[in-house]
Design an enzyme around this catalytic site. Structure first.
Site, PDB file in Angstrom:
ATOM      1  N   HIS A 139       0.839  -1.211   0.000  1.00 33.19           N
ATOM      2  CA  HIS A 139       0.000   0.000   0.000  1.00 33.19           C
ATOM      3  C   HIS A 139       0.870   1.256   0.000  1.00 33.19           C
ATOM      4  O   HIS A 139       1.211   1.797   1.055  1.00 33.19           O
ATOM      5  CB  HIS A 139      -0.920  -0.012   1.227  1.00 33.19           C
ATOM      6  N   HIS A 152       1.631   5.147  -2.150  1.00 29.33           N
ATOM      7  CA  HIS A 152       1.180   6.138  -3.139  1.00 29.33           C
ATOM      8  C   HIS A 152       2.419   6.671  -3.854  1.00 29.33           C
ATOM      9  O   HIS A 152       3.207   7.409  -3.259  1.00 29.33           O
ATOM     10  CB  HIS A 152       0.420   7.267  -2.444  1.00 29.33           C
ATOM     11  N   LEU A 153       2.578   6.272  -5.119  1.00 34.56           N
ATOM     12  CA  LEU A 153       3.738   6.740  -5.882  1.00 34.56           C
ATOM     13  C   LEU A 153       3.422   8.042  -6.621  1.00 34.56           C
ATOM     14  O   LEU A 153       4.314   8.665  -7.188  1.00 34.56           O
ATOM     15  CB  LEU A 153       4.213   5.664  -6.863  1.00 34.56           C
ATOM     16  N   ASN A 184      -5.135   6.460  -6.640  1.00 38.07           N
ATOM     17  CA  ASN A 184      -5.619   7.854  -6.594  1.00 38.07           C
ATOM     18  C   ASN A 184      -4.604   8.816  -7.210  1.00 38.07           C
ATOM     19  O   ASN A 184      -4.132   9.756  -6.578  1.00 38.07           O
ATOM     20  CB  ASN A 184      -6.007   8.276  -5.163  1.00 38.07           C
ATOM     21  N   ASP A 189      -9.082   3.477  -3.299  1.00 39.77           N
ATOM     22  CA  ASP A 189      -8.370   4.012  -2.136  1.00 39.77           C
ATOM     23  C   ASP A 189      -8.177   5.531  -2.182  1.00 39.77           C
ATOM     24  O   ASP A 189      -7.992   6.136  -3.235  1.00 39.77           O
ATOM     25  CB  ASP A 189      -6.997   3.361  -1.988  1.00 39.77           C
ATOM     26  N   HIS A 194     -10.791   0.995   1.252  1.00 45.12           N
ATOM     27  CA  HIS A 194     -10.506   2.063   2.210  1.00 45.12           C
ATOM     28  C   HIS A 194     -11.826   2.216   2.974  1.00 45.12           C
ATOM     29  O   HIS A 194     -12.785   2.765   2.456  1.00 45.12           O
ATOM     30  CB  HIS A 194     -10.129   3.317   1.412  1.00 45.12           C
ATOM     31  N   ASP A 219       0.993   2.674   3.723  1.00 40.76           N
ATOM     32  CA  ASP A 219       0.167   3.785   3.239  1.00 40.76           C
ATOM     33  C   ASP A 219       1.051   5.008   2.995  1.00 40.76           C
ATOM     34  O   ASP A 219       0.651   6.147   3.261  1.00 40.76           O
ATOM     35  CB  ASP A 219      -0.970   4.106   4.221  1.00 40.76           C
TER      36      ASP A 219
HETATM   37  O1  DOR Z   1      -3.876   9.570   4.794  1.00 38.86           O
HETATM   38  C1  DOR Z   1      -4.123   9.150   3.682  1.00 38.86           C
HETATM   39  N1  DOR Z   1      -3.491   9.619   2.598  1.00 38.86           N
HETATM   40  N2  DOR Z   1      -5.064   8.207   3.547  1.00 38.86           N
HETATM   41  C2  DOR Z   1      -5.506   7.809   2.347  1.00 38.86           C
HETATM   42  O2  DOR Z   1      -6.360   6.944   2.292  1.00 38.86           O
HETATM   43  C3  DOR Z   1      -4.972   8.437   1.118  1.00 38.86           C
HETATM   44  C4  DOR Z   1      -3.642   8.966   1.344  1.00 38.86           C
HETATM   45  C5  DOR Z   1      -3.163   9.892   0.239  1.00 38.86           C
HETATM   46  O3  DOR Z   1      -3.334   9.525  -0.936  1.00 38.86           O
HETATM   47  O4  DOR Z   1      -2.586  10.927   0.537  1.00 38.86           O
END
Ligand code: DOR
Length: 412
Positions: A46, A48-49, A80, A137, A164, A291
């Site tokens: 999990h 976020h790139l 996302n 997500d 999520h 995350d």
């Molecule tokens: O804290 C978070 N940041 N929760 C998420 O579900 C998304 C993530 C983000 O993309 O910044």
């Protein structure tokens, strides 16, 4: 396997793995790993790139460099992005951009088009292009009917849906956990029950749709742990993950309007942390996932309620897990390997790296007793949003080997 052995790696493959010394030629490079533990390459399911679309926060290059620097050899990047990962084109773009690096980067594609919750994304086409799981997500699939349709649609190929878990009608404009801190700080709260409701709904739907596979992302509440434990005991094919910040920090960390302690789901209470530690120890929780959510300074250093949610995690995850789970006796070293390497790949049906001759070398070298100070200026990620700056941790990734690439971790 839990043993002392000599490893000889050639051309990206393990040639020899045995307590006997390998017979190597003079030109072979020797790495003295005397006090190190070699683990199958760590995997973070999990992260976020941010690419495409939010390259000012992170790119596939900086994010995968951060992953390798943190000891990971594989990651799953979340959808996302801008555009969302909801088309074959975007999956292939990400795969192409990551193809030369030291980290296997897989895609979690969106469940619905543009993650808007209105229409299913082309899930089977996304599967064929290589997506390993599906989630909206950053947000939750709000409609139970849409979620049911997704479960039914993926049944033929037994794909993995991950959620999520957030009942948005209960969390609008939240800034912190609902409870003591929301009252003291005068901020809108996110009640734990908003997470539990979706976990319960989806577990019921997964069962109703024929015992479908289902994974809970970044769970944070005692209720969610209990619901996953009970579903597993009933024989449901469910799994879940937790992020290090949710088993270490409680809601009081936001005091002083600390924007680096603001995330979604928010930091919860000591009671939730105790339940998560129990779940990590007894198998109710399957995986540790960061995350990893990089954000630029201008998105974080604003009024608390407007600050972006999320913290970076790739370069602190192993150190935090060893410090707060292994060195405290909550988890053995093999349990850490399960949580951070074996189980994420098992949940995703990906091949397991084996430490045996003939196998591809996919390894993480760890100094489990090394103390170090978290210094974000040494990180490879583009962003700095961590609440762990200055923490003294015990347990350090030293090196990874994957795809024939050796990465020396530089965290100290
Ligand atoms: O804290 C978070 N940041 N929760 C998420 O579900 C998304 C993530 C983000 O993309 O910044």
């Amino acid at each position: 396997m839990d043993t002392r052995a000599d490893l000889w790696i050639e051309g990206g493959k393990i040639r020899h793995c045995s307590p006997q010394q390998a017979e190597i030629g003079r030109e072979t490079e020797v790495i003295n790993a005397d006090n190190l533990t070699v683990m199958p390459g760590l995997f973070d399911m999990h992260v976020h790139l941010r690419e495409p679309g939010h390259e000012h926060k992170e790119t596939i290059r900086t994010g995968t460099l951060a992953a390798a620097n943190g000891g990971f050899t594989g990651v799953v990047c979340m959808p996302n992005t801008e555009p969302a990962i909801d088309s074959r084109m975007t999956v292939e773009y990400i795969q192409r951009r990551a193809s030369n690096g030291a980290v296997d980067a897989h895609c979690c594609a969106a469940i619905t088009k543009a993650r808007a919750g209105k229409e299913l994304a082309p899930l089977l086409d996304l599967m064929e292009s290589g997506a390993v799981m599906y989630s909206d997500d950053g947000g939750c699939v709000e409609s139970a009917e849409m979620m049911r349709r997704a479960f039914d649609y993926v049944a033929e190929f037994d794909l993995l849906l991950t959620q999520h878990c957030e009942e948005h009608s209960l969390t609008r404009n939240f800034a912190v956990n609902e409870g003591e801190m929301s009252a003291k700080m005068g901020l809108k709260g996110y009640p734990a029950v908003a997470e539990d409701i979706i976990v319960a709904r989806d577990i019921l739907l997964a069962d109703y749709c024929g015992n479908r596979r289902y994974h809970g992302a970044h769970i944070s509440t005692a209720g969610a742990v209990r619901l996953f434990r009970e579903a597993k005991n009933r024989g449901q094919r469910v799994s879940c993950e937790v992020a290090p910040h949710h088993f270490i920090l409680d809601e009081s960390t936001v005091q002083g309007f600390n924007v680096n302690a603001k995330m979604n789901p928010p930091l919860r209470t000591r009671r939730d942390i105790e339940a998560i530690l129990q779940g990590l120890a007894d198998g109710s929780i399957d995986c540790i996932a960061t995350d990893h959510a990089p954000h630029a300074l201008h998105e974080k250093n604003v009024e608390f309620s407007l600050a972006a949610n999320g913290i970076i995690g790739l370069e602190t995850s192993l150190g935090l897990s060893l410090t707060y789970l292994y060195h405290t006796g909550v988890a053995s070293l093999s349990r850490i390997v399960e949580l951070m390497s074996v189980n994420p790949r098992r949940v995703l049906n990906l091949p397991q790296p084996l430490i045996a001759s003939g196998e591809p070398a996919n390894l993480t070298f760890v100094d489990v007793n090394k103390e170090w100070v978290v210094s974000p200026e040494l990180f490879c990620t583009k962003s700095l949003n961590t609440p762990f700056d200055g923490y003294i941790l015990k347990g350090l990734p030293v090196m990874t080997i994957n795809r024939g690439i050796v990465t020396e971790c530089k965290l100290t």
